[in-house]
Design a protein around this motif. Structure first.
Motif, PDB file in Angstrom:
ATOM      1  N   LEU A  91       0.839  -1.197   0.000  1.00 47.90           N
ATOM      2  CA  LEU A  91       0.000   0.000   0.000  1.00 47.90           C
ATOM      3  C   LEU A  91       0.881   1.258   0.000  1.00 47.90           C
ATOM      4  N   ARG A  92       1.873   1.301   0.868  1.00 50.16           N
ATOM      5  CA  ARG A  92       2.784   2.461   0.923  1.00 50.16           C
ATOM      6  C   ARG A  92       3.574   2.609  -0.368  1.00 50.16           C
ATOM      7  N   TYR A  93       4.136   1.498  -0.837  1.00 54.54           N
ATOM      8  CA  TYR A  93       4.974   1.547  -2.038  1.00 54.54           C
ATOM      9  C   TYR A  93       4.140   1.954  -3.256  1.00 54.54           C
ATOM     10  N   THR A  94       2.930   1.423  -3.366  1.00 53.63           N
ATOM     11  CA  THR A  94       2.064   1.747  -4.504  1.00 53.63           C
ATOM     12  C   THR A  94       1.674   3.217  -4.473  1.00 53.63           C
ATOM     13  N   ARG A  95       1.293   3.731  -3.309  1.00 52.42           N
ATOM     14  CA  ARG A  95       0.975   5.166  -3.193  1.00 52.42           C
ATOM     15  C   ARG A  95       2.164   6.012  -3.641  1.00 52.42           C
ATOM     16  N   TRP A 169       0.488  -0.931 -13.953  1.00 46.58           N
ATOM     17  CA  TRP A 169       0.609  -0.472 -15.333  1.00 46.58           C
ATOM     18  C   TRP A 169      -0.746  -0.141 -15.933  1.00 46.58           C
ATOM     19  N   LEU A 170      -1.788  -0.871 -15.566  1.00 46.38           N
ATOM     20  CA  LEU A 170      -3.136  -0.518 -16.005  1.00 46.38           C
ATOM     21  C   LEU A 170      -3.462   0.910 -15.568  1.00 46.38           C
ATOM     22  N   HIS A 171      -3.133   1.224 -14.342  1.00 47.23           N
ATOM     23  CA  HIS A 171      -3.441   2.558 -13.818  1.00 47.23           C
ATOM     24  C   HIS A 171      -2.593   3.648 -14.472  1.00 47.23           C
ATOM     25  N   VAL A 172      -1.332   3.404 -14.712  1.00 45.80           N
ATOM     26  CA  VAL A 172      -0.510   4.432 -15.348  1.00 45.80           C
ATOM     27  C   VAL A 172      -0.915   4.618 -16.810  1.00 45.80           C
ATOM     28  N   ARG A 176      -5.026   6.735 -14.344  1.00 51.22           N
ATOM     29  CA  ARG A 176      -5.866   6.590 -13.148  1.00 51.22           C
ATOM     30  C   ARG A 176      -4.963   6.477 -11.926  1.00 51.22           C
ATOM     31  N   LEU A 177      -4.144   7.489 -11.711  1.00 57.21           N
ATOM     32  CA  LEU A 177      -3.168   7.456 -10.624  1.00 57.21           C
ATOM     33  C   LEU A 177      -3.616   8.245  -9.398  1.00 57.21           C
ATOM     34  N   SER A 183     -10.620   2.209  -2.630  1.00 59.20           N
ATOM     35  CA  SER A 183     -10.489   1.352  -3.807  1.00 59.20           C
ATOM     36  C   SER A 183      -9.085   0.752  -3.891  1.00 59.20           C
ATOM     37  N   LEU A 184      -8.068   1.571  -3.686  1.00 58.68           N
ATOM     38  CA  LEU A 184      -6.691   1.077  -3.714  1.00 58.68           C
ATOM     39  C   LEU A 184      -6.492   0.031  -2.620  1.00 58.68           C
ATOM     40  N   SER A 185      -6.990   0.304  -1.440  1.00 60.63           N
ATOM     41  CA  SER A 185      -6.842  -0.620  -0.323  1.00 60.63           C
ATOM     42  C   SER A 185      -7.510  -1.962  -0.613  1.00 60.63           C
TER      43      SER A 185
END
Length: 193
Positions: A91-95, A169-172, A176-177, A183-185
């Motif tokens: 979660l931290r790394y993705t944010r 990669w779907l989000h970038v 959709r960043l 939703s991310l969680s």
């Protein structure tokens, strides 16, 4: 008309730290100004006052020079968390990764490398064989630590890592960043089951 930069002297096969720093600074500047499509070895060489052969000896194509800049910028911007929880680490790394892709010049133009890789064998090879192994080393550590703690099976590390990469990669690629936290969680929870 702006003055030409002073030509930097070569020191042979070894990299000149001064020239390398000038090339990387020029590359960062050019990426911020013109994005990946406007990024070229020729323009970097002109701005850095370095010879094109020197740059091509160190980075054989624009994709590899971009990868070098991207890697330094990303490593400086995104610490690899170690909270003892795969869910919290991801979660931290993705944010942080999404913030990097939104706010850093190298991060914002990352899509350009992916796009070029769809039509250029050279860029595809750089993406697959240089970028991916180097850039996935940090997130892989989070999955390896989770397996060492017994949170996930060791034979699931590569599959979970690929799912995480695909999700990001779907989000970038679809810009959709800025997804909301719930939703991310929820999505990270699915990866950590």
């Amino acid at each position: 008309m702006e003055p030409k930069p002073k030509r930097r002297a070569s020191i042979g096969a070894r990299r000149s730290p001064e020239t390398e720093a000038a090339v990387k600074a020029a590359a960062r500047e050019l990426l911020a100004e013109k994005g990946y499509a406007g990024f070229s070895i020729e323009e970097v060489a002109r701005r850095a006052g370095a010879g094109k052969p020197t740059i091509y000896r160190w980075w054989p194509n624009k994709a590899e020079l971009f990868i070098a800049i991207y890697g330094v910028e990303k490593d400086a911007a995104i610490p690899v968390p170690d909270t003892g929880s795969l869910r919290e680490d991801l979660l931290r790394y993705t944010r942080d990764l999404w913030r990097f892709w939104r706010e850093d010049a190298a991060g914002r133009v990352f899509r350009g490398l992916i796009a070029e890789a769809q039509t250029s064998e050279t860029a595809l090879a750089a993406l697959r064989f240089k970028f991916m192994p180097e850039r996935l080393a940090s997130p892989r550590r989070m999955f390896v630590r989770a397996a060492e703690r017994g949170d996930i099976a060791a034979d699931e590390i590569d599959d979970r890592l690929e799912l995480w990469v695909g999700f990001n990669w779907l989000h970038v690629l679809t810009d959709r960043l800025s997804e909301d936290e719930p939703s991310l969680s929820r999505k990270i929870n699915l990866l950590c089951r």
